[in-house]
Write a protein that holds these residues in place. Sequence first.
Motif, short mmCIF file in Angstrom:
data_model
loop_
_atom_site.label_atom_id
_atom_site.label_comp_id
_atom_site.label_asym_id
_atom_site.label_seq_id
_atom_site.Cartn_x
_atom_site.Cartn_y
_atom_site.Cartn_z
N SER A 117 0.84 -1.21 0.00
CA SER A 117 0.00 0.00 0.00
C SER A 117 0.87 1.24 0.00
O SER A 117 1.08 1.89 1.04
N GLY A 118 1.40 1.57 -1.15
CA GLY A 118 2.21 2.78 -1.28
C GLY A 118 3.45 2.72 -0.41
O GLY A 118 4.06 1.67 -0.22
N SER A 119 3.83 3.85 0.14
CA SER A 119 4.99 3.94 1.02
C SER A 119 4.63 4.79 2.23
O SER A 119 3.74 5.63 2.18
N CYS A 120 5.34 4.56 3.31
CA CYS A 120 5.10 5.33 4.53
C CYS A 120 5.55 6.77 4.30
O CYS A 120 6.68 7.01 3.85
N PRO A 121 4.72 7.78 4.58
CA PRO A 121 5.10 9.18 4.30
C PRO A 121 6.26 9.68 5.15
O PRO A 121 6.87 10.70 4.79
N LEU A 122 6.60 8.98 6.24
CA LEU A 122 7.72 9.41 7.07
C LEU A 122 9.06 8.97 6.53
O LEU A 122 10.11 9.36 7.06
N MET A 123 9.06 8.18 5.49
CA MET A 123 10.30 7.64 4.93
C MET A 123 10.72 8.46 3.72
O MET A 123 9.89 9.06 3.04
N ASP A 124 12.03 8.44 3.46
CA ASP A 124 12.56 9.10 2.28
C ASP A 124 12.04 8.41 1.02
O ASP A 124 12.22 7.20 0.85
N THR A 125 11.39 9.14 0.15
CA THR A 125 10.77 8.53 -1.03
C THR A 125 11.78 8.06 -2.05
O THR A 125 11.41 7.36 -3.01
N GLN A 126 13.05 8.42 -1.92
CA GLN A 126 14.07 8.01 -2.89
C GLN A 126 14.70 6.66 -2.53
O GLN A 126 15.54 6.16 -3.28
N GLU A 127 14.35 6.09 -1.41
CA GLU A 127 14.96 4.83 -1.00
C GLU A 127 14.38 3.67 -1.79
O GLU A 127 13.20 3.64 -2.15
N LYS A 128 15.25 2.68 -2.05
CA LYS A 128 14.81 1.45 -2.70
C LYS A 128 14.37 0.48 -1.59
O LYS A 128 15.20 -0.07 -0.87
N THR A 129 13.08 0.31 -1.44
CA THR A 129 12.57 -0.42 -0.28
C THR A 129 12.22 -1.87 -0.56
O THR A 129 12.16 -2.67 0.36
N VAL A 130 11.96 -2.25 -1.81
CA VAL A 130 11.61 -3.62 -2.16
C VAL A 130 12.71 -4.18 -3.05
O VAL A 130 12.93 -3.69 -4.16
N CYS A 131 13.42 -5.20 -2.55
CA CYS A 131 14.52 -5.81 -3.29
C CYS A 131 14.21 -7.27 -3.57
O CYS A 131 13.51 -7.93 -2.80
N LEU A 132 14.76 -7.75 -4.67
CA LEU A 132 14.49 -9.10 -5.15
C LEU A 132 15.80 -9.78 -5.52
O LEU A 132 16.65 -9.17 -6.18
N ARG A 133 15.95 -11.05 -5.09
CA ARG A 133 17.14 -11.84 -5.42
C ARG A 133 16.73 -12.97 -6.34
O ARG A 133 16.19 -14.00 -5.91
N VAL A 134 16.96 -12.80 -7.65
CA VAL A 134 16.62 -13.80 -8.66
C VAL A 134 17.75 -13.84 -9.68
O VAL A 134 18.58 -12.92 -9.75
N PRO A 135 17.79 -14.89 -10.50
CA PRO A 135 18.81 -14.94 -11.57
C PRO A 135 18.67 -13.76 -12.52
O PRO A 135 17.58 -13.21 -12.71
N PRO A 136 19.77 -13.35 -13.14
CA PRO A 136 19.70 -12.16 -14.03
C PRO A 136 18.80 -12.37 -15.24
O PRO A 136 18.30 -11.38 -15.80
N THR A 137 18.59 -13.61 -15.65
CA THR A 137 17.72 -13.85 -16.80
C THR A 137 16.26 -13.97 -16.43
O THR A 137 15.42 -14.13 -17.32
N GLN A 138 15.96 -13.91 -15.14
CA GLN A 138 14.57 -14.05 -14.70
C GLN A 138 13.77 -12.79 -15.04
O GLN A 138 14.20 -11.67 -14.74
N GLU A 139 12.63 -12.98 -15.66
CA GLU A 139 11.76 -11.86 -15.99
C GLU A 139 10.97 -11.44 -14.76
O GLU A 139 10.42 -12.27 -14.04
N VAL A 140 10.91 -10.14 -14.52
CA VAL A 140 10.16 -9.57 -13.39
C VAL A 140 9.29 -8.45 -13.92
O VAL A 140 9.77 -7.56 -14.65
N ARG A 141 8.01 -8.48 -13.55
CA ARG A 141 7.06 -7.48 -14.02
C ARG A 141 6.56 -6.66 -12.85
O ARG A 141 5.69 -7.10 -12.09
N PRO A 142 7.08 -5.45 -12.65
CA PRO A 142 6.57 -4.60 -11.58
C PRO A 142 5.27 -3.93 -11.99
O PRO A 142 4.99 -3.72 -13.17
N SER A 143 4.48 -3.63 -11.00
CA SER A 143 3.22 -2.93 -11.24
C SER A 143 3.09 -1.78 -10.24
O SER A 143 3.14 -2.03 -9.03
#
Length: 582
Positions: free
Chosen positions: A291-317
């Motif tokens: 649900s979006g991001s917490c307004p008290l946090m810096d909006t420039q931070e990368k908060t969701v990280c994923l560890r998958v093979p480089p050839t793995q397709e990922v579809r963000p929404s």
Amino acid sequence: MTIIYILALAIAALSVGSAASNYHENLLLQPLPPSSLLASFNFRSNATQTSFQQQHFRYFPRALGQILQHANTRELHLRFTTGRWDSESWGSRPWDGAKEGGTGVELWAWIEAADDEIAFSKWITLTQSLSGLFCASLNFIDSTRTTRPVASFEATGHHVDSDNLHLLHGTLPGEVVCTENLTPFLKLLPCKGKAGVASLLDGHKLFDAAWQSMAIDVRPVCPSSGECLMQIDQTVDIVMDIERSKRPRVPADKLVCDTSKSYHARDTCYPLETTAAKSWSISELFGRTVSGSCPLMDTQEKTVCLRVPPTQEVRPSPELVNARFYDQFTRCYTPPSSEPFDLDVPEQAAINITSSVPLEEPVLHAERTIVGHGQERGGMRIIFDNPSSEKPVDFIYFESLPWFLRPYIHTLQSTITGPDGVRRQAPTTDFIRETFYRPGVDRERGTQLELALSVPPASTVTLTYDFEKAILRYTEYPPDANRGFNVAPAVIKIAASKPIYIRTTSLLLPLPTPDFSMPYNVIILTSTVIALAFGSIFNLLVRRFVTVEEAAALRAQTFKGRLGGKIVALRDRIRGKSAKVE
């Protein structure tokens, strides 16, 4: 060092070096074999020492801060853990085990006090206050469940005056972790569970995982420049089964079944094993999106990280969210501030995956079991396996045993299985460098055992010792006494640039159990005897034994006497009325 620690250090640098934002959060998702997913949530809040002492709380939770001040607690570590980490399949533990606790509830803290007695009094105040805050049974951590470790734990904060600090440690291995503990955990966050990655934390998903651990760490941090901070870290680590989490939402016509089975039918499906990577998305696994991001946090931070093979397709929404690659396998995203965010990882055939995410090999494998038979004595067996073929492993082994388990340290023996596979007896002095032993006292304190050990390369060391089981009073048995008594997991601290912690599983100790139906039988038998004796004596004292003729005469006399009495009473009433008339 694991990737989780690398991301944590980056967050720590931002939180300590930047005063613009005092709240940071991060989520790391990493698929694990065979069909699991590790989700590591981390939330960090800061408060200056001045505002903390003056009770000016904004990012730091007030409820916890006031408890720490009242109990003179300078550093706190609290763990809620269920399940077992499968190191053979999942590799090394997240955070190198530093954010993990033993099964149930584990708590240790540094308390400032003048002596041990005052420190223990503050410790009881701390456990009782945390018990009410987190809806847990921490108030049951008394003197019998409290130890004072010597070398197993070290402070992670910056303590200027450490002369009056006392380390106390307590465990509740039988505590059941549930939603009642998760709700107070979320209330400590600045945005609660309403926004940011914390919105994914749902009790139904969290406690349905194969393994989960909730951690709270409070410590003072003094940066190289600026005022010292009071920092709180809240961490949630869970291992979810992908298919189990998705199963309620998979239509019956889309189930992949093994039709070669003889029992395959329209209403019976045996899952078909596939070598392809399982498809999943955040909404499928957690039942909701971020649900979006917490307004008290810096909006420039990368908060969701994923560890998958480089050839793995990922579809963000939404699709406009760009990924930032930290290394070959790690990519991070910044969720929109006001829109829901989702990640969809489609299924990919094994032949299209050129590389897989490497899993770090654990430095040490440890196993602890109870051996022996009978209700009077038993034994403990601890197995240490060093997978490295090049260097030995030096570590501290810490055990906290209940007082009703009385170990015989003089029976401690060791065996070693070398690289050649030959098992032989060896003196304990070959592996044990130092020993600290504090014997238990019945109903006052438990037994504390700390060993400094070293395991040679490619070797397996087994330690065994005997113990005696105490007989408890019948009031000391729990309602489920035949289930057994919980023995806290052992803690292993491996010496490294940053300590690595491993915890064994908890144990069930069967004790001599009386027949609890005997008090009931005794009460019934005693009551019956008293009733018979009292009734017989009472009959002898108050009853009069006469013949049949005497009884008939007494009954006749009794009838005549009653009849005569009524006649006299009637006559007196008539005479009284006549006197009034005259």
